[in-house]
Motif scaffolding. Structure first.
Motif, short mmCIF file in Angstrom:
data_model
loop_
_atom_site.label_atom_id
_atom_site.label_comp_id
_atom_site.label_asym_id
_atom_site.label_seq_id
_atom_site.Cartn_x
_atom_site.Cartn_y
_atom_site.Cartn_z
N CYS A 45 0.81 -1.26 -0.03
CA CYS A 45 -0.14 -0.01 -0.07
C CYS A 45 0.86 1.21 0.04
CB CYS A 45 -0.82 -0.10 1.29
SG CYS A 45 -1.88 1.42 1.21
N HIS A 47 0.22 3.92 1.23
CA HIS A 47 -0.02 4.70 2.34
C HIS A 47 0.82 4.33 3.74
CE1 HIS A 47 -2.78 5.97 6.02
NE2 HIS A 47 -2.28 7.11 5.59
N ALA A 48 0.88 2.91 4.06
CA ALA A 48 1.52 2.64 5.17
C ALA A 48 2.11 1.14 5.22
CB ALA A 48 0.76 2.76 6.49
N VAL A 50 1.68 -1.92 4.08
CA VAL A 50 1.01 -3.16 4.16
C VAL A 50 0.63 -3.76 2.86
CG1 VAL A 50 -0.23 -2.31 6.62
CG2 VAL A 50 -1.46 -2.59 4.27
N CYS A 66 -7.78 -1.73 0.94
CA CYS A 66 -6.50 -1.95 1.89
C CYS A 66 -7.02 -2.49 3.26
CB CYS A 66 -5.89 -0.42 2.06
SG CYS A 66 -4.28 -1.07 3.19
N LYS A 68 -5.61 -2.16 6.17
CA LYS A 68 -5.48 -1.45 7.34
C LYS A 68 -6.31 -0.38 7.65
CE LYS A 68 -1.66 0.24 10.13
NZ LYS A 68 -0.30 0.04 10.57
N HIS A 69 -6.41 0.71 6.32
CA HIS A 69 -7.16 1.89 6.62
C HIS A 69 -8.33 1.81 5.68
CE1 HIS A 69 -3.25 3.23 8.27
NE2 HIS A 69 -3.98 3.32 9.45
N GLY A 70 -8.45 1.11 4.77
CA GLY A 70 -9.77 0.82 3.87
C GLY A 70 -9.49 1.65 2.53
N ALA A 71 -8.48 2.18 2.30
CA ALA A 71 -8.36 3.08 0.88
C ALA A 71 -8.56 1.82 -0.23
CB ALA A 71 -7.05 3.55 0.74
N PRO A 84 -7.54 7.01 3.09
CA PRO A 84 -6.45 8.09 3.26
C PRO A 84 -5.17 7.99 2.31
CG PRO A 84 -6.21 6.27 4.85
CD PRO A 84 -7.44 5.89 4.12
S1 FES Z 1 -2.07 1.25 4.96
FE1 FES Z 1 -3.40 1.19 3.18
S2 FES Z 1 -4.80 2.74 3.52
FE2 FES Z 1 -3.48 2.93 5.17
#
Ligand code: FES
Length: 110
Positions: A45, A47-48, A50, A66, A68-71, A84
């Motif tokens: 991802c 974003h972070a 994962v 995703c 982790k945060h659902g993007a 996010p």
């Molecule tokens: S780690 Fe994928 S949206 Fe935050």
């Protein structure tokens, strides 16, 4: 520029709506089946860091959510469709040849 095609799996290895990952030349690639279409994107991802392959395929949007945060990321283009995440992941060309699913890893970013 794309590298030579690399085998991902056989067509029968993934059911409709499934996603899996594989490491190719040190890069984790997520690949998914939506109906009879196959897609491959970078697995990490934007974003972070994962694994997107641990997420859920949204077949209506042709996207991966995703874990982790659902993007949502487009399986077709790698575009980040929802927050996010704001940056895309790379998408890669997939072909099916004689029951084998092959990916050509895109070398440039974007
Ligand atoms: S780690 Fe994928 S949206 Fe935050």
């Amino acid at each position: 520029m794309s590298a030579e095609p690399v085998r991902l799996c056989a067509v029968g290895d993934l059911a409709d709506g499934d996603i899996a990952s594989i490491e190719i030349d040190g890069v984790a690639i997520a690949y998914a089946r939506v109906g009879d279409e196959w897609f491959a994107i970078d697995d990490t991802c934007s974003h972070a860091k994962v694994s997107l392959a641990d997420g859920i395929v949204d077949e209506d949007e042709c996207a991966i959510e995703c874990p982790k945060h659902g993007a949502l990321f487009s399986l077709r283009s790698g575009e980040a469709m929802t927050f996010p995440a704001t940056k895309p992941v790379r998408s890669h060309a997939v072909v099916v040849d004689d029951g084998e699913v092959l990916v050509s890893i895109r070398q440039e970013d974007g």
